[in-house]
Design a protein around this motif. Structure first.
Motif, short mmCIF file in Angstrom:
data_model
loop_
_atom_site.label_atom_id
_atom_site.label_comp_id
_atom_site.label_asym_id
_atom_site.label_seq_id
_atom_site.Cartn_x
_atom_site.Cartn_y
_atom_site.Cartn_z
N LEU A 1 -5.45 11.56 -1.98
CA LEU A 1 -4.98 10.18 -1.93
C LEU A 1 -5.15 9.48 -3.28
O LEU A 1 -4.27 8.72 -3.71
CB LEU A 1 -5.72 9.42 -0.84
CG LEU A 1 -5.42 9.86 0.60
CD1 LEU A 1 -6.34 9.12 1.57
CD2 LEU A 1 -3.97 9.64 0.97
N PHE B 1 -3.84 5.79 -4.75
CA PHE B 1 -4.57 4.90 -3.87
C PHE B 1 -6.01 4.76 -4.34
O PHE B 1 -6.58 5.68 -4.89
CB PHE B 1 -4.56 5.42 -2.43
CG PHE B 1 -3.21 5.38 -1.80
CD1 PHE B 1 -2.70 4.19 -1.29
CD2 PHE B 1 -2.44 6.51 -1.72
CE1 PHE B 1 -1.45 4.15 -0.71
CE2 PHE B 1 -1.18 6.49 -1.14
CZ PHE B 1 -0.69 5.29 -0.63
N LYS C 1 0.83 -1.19 0.00
CA LYS C 1 0.00 0.00 0.00
C LYS C 1 0.87 1.25 0.00
O LYS C 1 1.00 1.93 0.99
CB LYS C 1 -0.94 0.00 1.21
CG LYS C 1 -1.94 -1.13 1.19
CD LYS C 1 -2.82 -1.08 2.39
CE LYS C 1 -3.82 -2.22 2.37
NZ LYS C 1 -4.65 -2.22 3.56
N LYS D 1 3.59 5.35 2.22
CA LYS D 1 2.42 4.64 2.72
C LYS D 1 1.25 5.62 2.78
O LYS D 1 1.46 6.83 2.88
CB LYS D 1 2.68 4.08 4.11
CG LYS D 1 3.73 3.01 4.15
CD LYS D 1 3.94 2.54 5.56
CE LYS D 1 5.07 1.56 5.65
NZ LYS D 1 5.31 1.13 7.04
N ILE D 2 0.04 5.09 2.77
CA ILE D 2 -1.15 5.94 2.75
C ILE D 2 -1.21 6.86 3.96
O ILE D 2 -1.67 7.99 3.87
CB ILE D 2 -2.44 5.09 2.62
CG1 ILE D 2 -3.63 5.98 2.25
CG2 ILE D 2 -2.69 4.27 3.87
CD1 ILE D 2 -4.85 5.21 1.80
N GLY E 1 1.90 4.79 -2.40
CA GLY E 1 1.45 5.65 -3.48
C GLY E 1 2.30 5.47 -4.72
O GLY E 1 3.52 5.32 -4.63
N CYS F 1 0.88 10.10 3.22
CA CYS F 1 0.57 10.94 2.06
C CYS F 1 -0.40 12.04 2.45
O CYS F 1 -1.19 11.89 3.38
CB CYS F 1 -0.06 10.09 0.95
SG CYS F 1 1.10 8.99 0.15
#
Length: 75
Positions: free
Chosen positions: A67, A72, A22, A30-31, A24, A34
């Motif tokens: 996102l 994502f 996971k 990682k999410i 971007g 972000c």
């Protein structure tokens, strides 16, 4: 006494690290890392006014758009 030609034990099962998957596409982050600006504004609004507040809903959507821009799949 023992069987000297026994097979070695099988390797342990492979564990897939979900957090590694996971990231971007654009930033490689990682999410959770972000879009810190929209995340901070969204969180502050929700804490102060609640998730149902119209301004908070707008900030939530802005954060989701950010996102998505990072690659994502956010609903």
């Amino acid at each position: 006494m023992g069987n000297s030609s026994s097979n070695p034990p099988p390797p342990p099962p492979t564990v897939v690290n979900e957090s590694a998957q996971k990231v971007g596409i654009k930033s490689g982050k990682k999410i959770c890392c972000c879009c810190p600006e929209t995340k901070r504004a969204r969180d502050a609004c929700v804490l102060k006014n609640g998730e149902e507040d119209a301004d908070c809903q707008r900030l939530i959507e802005l954060h989701k758009a950010c996102l998505r821009g990072e690659g994502f799949d956010v609903k």
